[in-house]
Design a protein around this motif. Structure first.
Motif, PDB file in Angstrom:
ATOM      1  N   PHE A  94     -27.425 -32.005  14.827  1.00  0.00           N
ATOM      2  CA  PHE A  94     -26.727 -30.727  14.692  1.00  0.00           C
ATOM      3  C   PHE A  94     -25.280 -30.970  14.256  1.00  0.00           C
ATOM      4  CE2 PHE A  94     -29.592 -28.653  18.124  1.00  0.00           C
ATOM      5  CZ  PHE A  94     -30.676 -28.760  17.255  1.00  0.00           C
ATOM      6  N   PRO A  95     -24.661 -29.978  13.622  1.00  0.00           N
ATOM      7  CA  PRO A  95     -23.257 -30.151  13.209  1.00  0.00           C
ATOM      8  C   PRO A  95     -22.308 -30.108  14.386  1.00  0.00           C
ATOM      9  CG  PRO A  95     -24.026 -27.938  12.708  1.00  0.00           C
ATOM     10  CD  PRO A  95     -25.227 -28.698  13.160  1.00  0.00           C
ATOM     11  N   THR A  96     -21.179 -30.759  14.217  1.00  0.00           N
ATOM     12  CA  THR A  96     -20.109 -30.732  15.215  1.00  0.00           C
ATOM     13  C   THR A  96     -18.846 -30.200  14.554  1.00  0.00           C
ATOM     14  OG1 THR A  96     -19.485 -33.020  14.718  1.00  0.00           O
ATOM     15  CG2 THR A  96     -21.063 -32.677  16.490  1.00  0.00           C
ATOM     16  N   LEU A  97     -18.015 -29.554  15.352  1.00  0.00           N
ATOM     17  CA  LEU A  97     -16.756 -28.984  14.866  1.00  0.00           C
ATOM     18  C   LEU A  97     -15.604 -29.614  15.626  1.00  0.00           C
ATOM     19  CD1 LEU A  97     -15.223 -26.905  13.125  1.00  0.00           C
ATOM     20  CD2 LEU A  97     -15.540 -25.257  15.012  1.00  0.00           C
ATOM     21  N   ASN A  98     -14.628 -30.148  14.893  1.00  0.00           N
ATOM     22  CA  ASN A  98     -13.497 -30.830  15.508  1.00  0.00           C
ATOM     23  C   ASN A  98     -12.185 -30.358  14.879  1.00  0.00           C
ATOM     24  OD1 ASN A  98     -14.756 -33.235  17.202  1.00  0.00           O
ATOM     25  ND2 ASN A  98     -15.906 -33.069  15.303  1.00  0.00           N
ATOM     26  N   LEU A  99     -11.162 -30.323  15.700  1.00  0.00           N
ATOM     27  CA  LEU A  99      -9.801 -30.105  15.236  1.00  0.00           C
ATOM     28  C   LEU A  99      -9.132 -31.460  15.116  1.00  0.00           C
ATOM     29  CD1 LEU A  99      -7.320 -28.280  14.606  1.00  0.00           C
ATOM     30  CD2 LEU A  99      -6.843 -28.320  17.079  1.00  0.00           C
ATOM     31  N   GLN A 100      -8.611 -31.765  13.925  1.00  0.00           N
ATOM     32  CA  GLN A 100      -7.986 -33.060  13.706  1.00  0.00           C
ATOM     33  C   GLN A 100      -6.562 -32.878  13.199  1.00  0.00           C
ATOM     34  OE1 GLN A 100     -10.414 -35.453  11.117  1.00  0.00           O
ATOM     35  NE2 GLN A 100     -12.007 -35.777  12.673  1.00  0.00           N
ATOM     36  N   ALA A 101      -5.675 -33.673  13.736  1.00  0.00           N
ATOM     37  CA  ALA A 101      -4.280 -33.668  13.309  1.00  0.00           C
ATOM     38  C   ALA A 101      -3.800 -35.102  13.255  1.00  0.00           C
ATOM     39  CB  ALA A 101      -3.425 -32.851  14.269  1.00  0.00           C
ATOM     40  N   SER A 102      -2.894 -35.375  12.304  1.00  0.00           N
ATOM     41  CA  SER A 102      -2.409 -36.743  12.184  1.00  0.00           C
ATOM     42  C   SER A 102      -0.984 -36.753  11.652  1.00  0.00           C
ATOM     43  CB  SER A 102      -3.308 -37.559  11.242  1.00  0.00           C
ATOM     44  OG  SER A 102      -3.290 -37.023   9.933  1.00  0.00           O
ATOM     45  N   LEU A 103      -0.244 -37.744  12.080  1.00  0.00           N
ATOM     46  CA  LEU A 103       1.104 -38.033  11.588  1.00  0.00           C
ATOM     47  C   LEU A 103       1.055 -39.423  10.978  1.00  0.00           C
ATOM     48  CD1 LEU A 103       3.218 -36.834  14.670  1.00  0.00           C
ATOM     49  CD2 LEU A 103       2.660 -35.533  12.606  1.00  0.00           C
ATOM     50  N   ASP A 108       3.409 -38.248   5.806  1.00  0.00           N
ATOM     51  CA  ASP A 108       2.249 -37.399   5.527  1.00  0.00           C
ATOM     52  C   ASP A 108       1.722 -36.832   6.841  1.00  0.00           C
ATOM     53  OD1 ASP A 108       0.018 -36.145   4.568  1.00  0.00           O
ATOM     54  OD2 ASP A 108      -1.130 -37.982   4.204  1.00  0.00           O
ATOM     55  N   ASP A 109       1.894 -35.550   7.095  1.00  0.00           N
ATOM     56  CA  ASP A 109       1.409 -34.874   8.301  1.00  0.00           C
ATOM     57  C   ASP A 109       0.339 -33.873   7.886  1.00  0.00           C
ATOM     58  OD1 ASP A 109       3.385 -36.282   9.562  1.00  0.00           O
ATOM     59  OD2 ASP A 109       4.808 -34.607   9.544  1.00  0.00           O
ATOM     60  N   ARG A 110      -0.777 -33.871   8.679  1.00  0.00           N
ATOM     61  CA  ARG A 110      -1.827 -32.927   8.338  1.00  0.00           C
ATOM     62  C   ARG A 110      -2.537 -32.412   9.582  1.00  0.00           C
ATOM     63  NH1 ARG A 110      -6.080 -36.064   4.794  1.00  0.00           N
ATOM     64  NH2 ARG A 110      -4.141 -36.520   3.664  1.00  0.00           N
ATOM     65  N   ILE A 111      -3.161 -31.258   9.498  1.00  0.00           N
ATOM     66  CA  ILE A 111      -3.951 -30.654  10.561  1.00  0.00           C
ATOM     67  C   ILE A 111      -5.050 -29.837   9.896  1.00  0.00           C
ATOM     68  CG2 ILE A 111      -2.444 -28.611  10.725  1.00  0.00           C
ATOM     69  CD1 ILE A 111      -3.109 -28.571  13.740  1.00  0.00           C
ATOM     70  N   GLY A 112      -6.229 -29.836  10.504  1.00  0.00           N
ATOM     71  CA  GLY A 112      -7.313 -29.092   9.902  1.00  0.00           C
ATOM     72  C   GLY A 112      -8.581 -29.155  10.736  1.00  0.00           C
ATOM     73  N   LEU A 113      -9.580 -28.418  10.331  1.00  0.00           N
ATOM     74  CA  LEU A 113     -10.889 -28.382  10.971  1.00  0.00           C
ATOM     75  C   LEU A 113     -11.851 -29.244  10.184  1.00  0.00           C
ATOM     76  CD1 LEU A 113     -11.214 -24.574  11.803  1.00  0.00           C
ATOM     77  CD2 LEU A 113     -10.582 -26.424  13.356  1.00  0.00           C
ATOM     78  N   VAL A 114     -12.681 -29.972  10.926  1.00  0.00           N
ATOM     79  CA  VAL A 114     -13.635 -30.868  10.290  1.00  0.00           C
ATOM     80  C   VAL A 114     -15.026 -30.552  10.822  1.00  0.00           C
ATOM     81  CG1 VAL A 114     -14.351 -33.255   9.945  1.00  0.00           C
ATOM     82  CG2 VAL A 114     -11.925 -32.681  10.025  1.00  0.00           C
ATOM     83  N   VAL A 115     -15.926 -30.261   9.929  1.00  0.00           N
ATOM     84  CA  VAL A 115     -17.334 -30.055  10.276  1.00  0.00           C
ATOM     85  C   VAL A 115     -18.104 -31.284   9.834  1.00  0.00           C
ATOM     86  CG1 VAL A 115     -19.391 -28.645   9.915  1.00  0.00           C
ATOM     87  CG2 VAL A 115     -17.138 -27.556  10.081  1.00  0.00           C
ATOM     88  N   ASP A 116     -18.831 -31.863  10.788  1.00  0.00           N
ATOM     89  CA  ASP A 116     -19.628 -33.054  10.485  1.00  0.00           C
ATOM     90  C   ASP A 116     -21.097 -32.722  10.752  1.00  0.00           C
ATOM     91  OD1 ASP A 116     -20.533 -35.563   9.924  1.00  0.00           O
ATOM     92  OD2 ASP A 116     -19.926 -36.421  11.850  1.00  0.00           O
ATOM     93  N   TRP A 117     -21.922 -32.833   9.717  1.00  0.00           N
ATOM     94  CA  TRP A 117     -23.338 -32.493   9.850  1.00  0.00           C
ATOM     95  C   TRP A 117     -24.166 -33.657   9.305  1.00  0.00           C
ATOM     96  CZ3 TRP A 117     -25.653 -27.075   8.326  1.00  0.00           C
ATOM     97  CH2 TRP A 117     -26.942 -26.985   8.854  1.00  0.00           C
ATOM     98  N   PRO A 118     -24.700 -34.484  10.206  1.00  0.00           N
ATOM     99  CA  PRO A 118     -25.550 -35.594   9.749  1.00  0.00           C
ATOM    100  C   PRO A 118     -26.918 -35.060   9.319  1.00  0.00           C
ATOM    101  CG  PRO A 118     -25.434 -35.571  12.139  1.00  0.00           C
ATOM    102  CD  PRO A 118     -24.509 -34.501  11.668  1.00  0.00           C
ATOM    103  N   LEU A 119     -27.155 -35.007   8.038  1.00  0.00           N
ATOM    104  CA  LEU A 119     -28.370 -34.389   7.513  1.00  0.00           C
ATOM    105  C   LEU A 119     -29.593 -35.299   7.649  1.00  0.00           C
ATOM    106  CD1 LEU A 119     -26.892 -32.711   4.303  1.00  0.00           C
ATOM    107  CD2 LEU A 119     -27.327 -31.679   6.550  1.00  0.00           C
TER     108      LEU A 119
END
Length: 469
Positions: A282-291, A306-317
């Protein structure tokens, strides 16, 4: 509803007499020294850690890393744009050396994962199962100590009874020889008495070995040399089980038996593992942030951030069929544990019925064995009188005495069987505690006195019995 059980036993005990406390002392020593209980304790400690480990998946994951490297950049024809610079490429050729430092701080927060939720539920069941298994180990220790203690007492009773039996046959042998010397009996009477006397030598040796083994078994639990044990009193109260219904005890055992509950929880945890294995697809939803920070030497360009933040959906098909295999494996494990649980359930039901019968029938057996001791003692006296009157043979007297000592050994053993069944019944129902050992301890003779039925055992001239007659 079982709290009343043994309360009557305590009330009927000799409350005014000094208590021996030998059994409780042995239990307290076993609590600190028994390796089986210690292993169960550490097993519980290890198993309960599954829950915080599963809960960690829902908490923020913070990683930091740093890297320092020596770079070599070769250029030919048009020079490349160097990272961190905005200078356009040129037509020069050459090699540049420089140092690069990279520093990163990453934060990952899981927002949704079917697998993590199943794993958390599974871990909670595993922690509950470990707690139930540990409580079962504590109750099992109480029963094991009681059985080991009773085994020492029973072996001691058997040894003393066998010694008295041998002394009694020695007296009869001496009397038979006197009668032969006076021409009152044939030589065959001496041979018969000699054969009965000779047989008792092996029984005394075997009883001594059994006593030593029983003492060592008790010492194995307590890690202390077995000291003198306080014997049971001449009379013990024969309290019936409360409630007086085997069905009520079976229901309590199926509901509260710790070993059975542990098996059920283990099966439930395995069922959760099926869902956790299936959720790997099943897919997973994660919040990821990095500096991220890049430090370049002058030859390579300017520093960057480089600073970033975002949502990552991972779906192992597709994972090569591994998920489907793991689901099948988890399902078979669950079915195995359910079958084992059902087997344990039936076994507990049978054992509870047996323990209940052991208490009820055990009380009757004690009474019947006590009467058998009286009857066989009277038969010995009648055979002795008949021998003197010429109406009974020497063999009949010897056989009557054998029956008496067999009945005496049976009487003593039946008392330990009754107490063991009583404790076993409570253990199966999940109600066995230290107070139950305290109740049994009130039935022990302070000072380790030998029961009068043994000290006044039957001899060539006199006999003792549990009724003191």
């Amino acid at each position: 509803m079982h709290k009343r059980y043994w309360s009557g036993l305590i009330a009927l005990a000799w409350t005014g007499a000094a208590q021996a406390n030998d059994l409780l002392d042995a239990y307290h020593q076993a609590q600190a020294q028994d390796t089986t209980l210690q292993a169960a304790l550490y097993q519980r400690g290890a198993a309960v850690e599954a829950r915080p480990q599963a809960l960690a998946a829902f908490l923020p994951q913070l990683d930091a890393n740093a890297q320092y490297a020596r770079d070599k950049i070769s250029s030919g024809g048009s020079s490349p744009n160097v990272p961190g610079t905005t200078a356009p490429g040129g037509s020069s050729q050459g090699v540049s050396f420089g140092n690069t430092g990279t520093y990163a701080l990453s934060l990952n927060q899981q927002l949704w994962s079917f697998q993590s939720f199943h794993k958390l539920a599974e871990a909670s069941l595993q922690a509950a199962q470990a707690e139930a298994a540990y409580r079962d180990a504590r109750q099992s220790l109480i029963l094991r100590v009681a059985k080991a203690y009773f085994a020492v007492l029973a072996a001691g009773d058997t040894l003393r009874t066998n010694q008295l039996e041998r002394e009694a046959y020695a007296g009869l042998l001496a009397q038979a020889r006197k009668r032969v010397d006076h021409g009152l009996s044939p030589q065959s009477d001496v041979k018969e008495a000699q054969s009965f006397y000779d047989v008792t030598a092996a029984s005394v040796i075997d009883a001594g070995s059994a006593l030593d083994d029983a003492q060592r078994a008790l010492a194995e639990l307590t890690a202390h040399p077995a000291a003198a044990t306080a014997p049971l009193r001449e009379e013990i109260p024969l309290a019936p089980p409360q409630p007086a219904s085997a069905g009520d005890w079976v229901q309590a055992a199926l509901r509260d038996n710790y070993a059975l509950n542990a098996a059920d929880l283990q099966a439930q945890a395995a069922q959760r593992e099926i869902g956790a294995s299936r959720a790997k697809a099943f897919p997973t939803l994660n919040l990821q942030a990095s500096l991220n920070r890049y430090d370049y030497s002058q030859q390579l360009g300017s520093d960057q951030r480089d600073d970033r933040i975002g949502l990552v959906v991972d779906w192992p098909l597709f994972q090569g069929g591994a998920v489907a295999s793991q689901v099948r494996q988890a399902r078979n494990t669950w079915q195995q544990l359910r079958a084992q649980y059902e087997g344990s359930r039936r076994e507990v039901e049978r054992q509870t019925h047996a323990a209940y019968r052991g208490v009820v029938a055990g009380a009757e057996k004690i009474r019947s064995n006590q009467q058998a001791v009286r009857s066989n003692r009277e038969a010995v006296e009648a055979s002795r009188v008949g021998l003197e009157a010429g109406t009974r043979s020497e063999f009949q007297l010897l056989q009557a005495q054998t029956n008496y000592y067999d009945a005496l050994r049976g009487y003593y053993q039946s008392r330990y069987d009754y107490l063991t069944s009583s404790l076993t019944l409570k253990q199966l129902a999940g109600r066995l505690g230290e107070a139950d050992l305290a109740a049994v301890d009130t039935l022990l003779q302070a000072g380790g006195a030998t029961p009068s039925a043994l000290s006044g055992g039957l001899s060539a001239d006199t006999a003792g019995s549990p009724d003191g007659n």
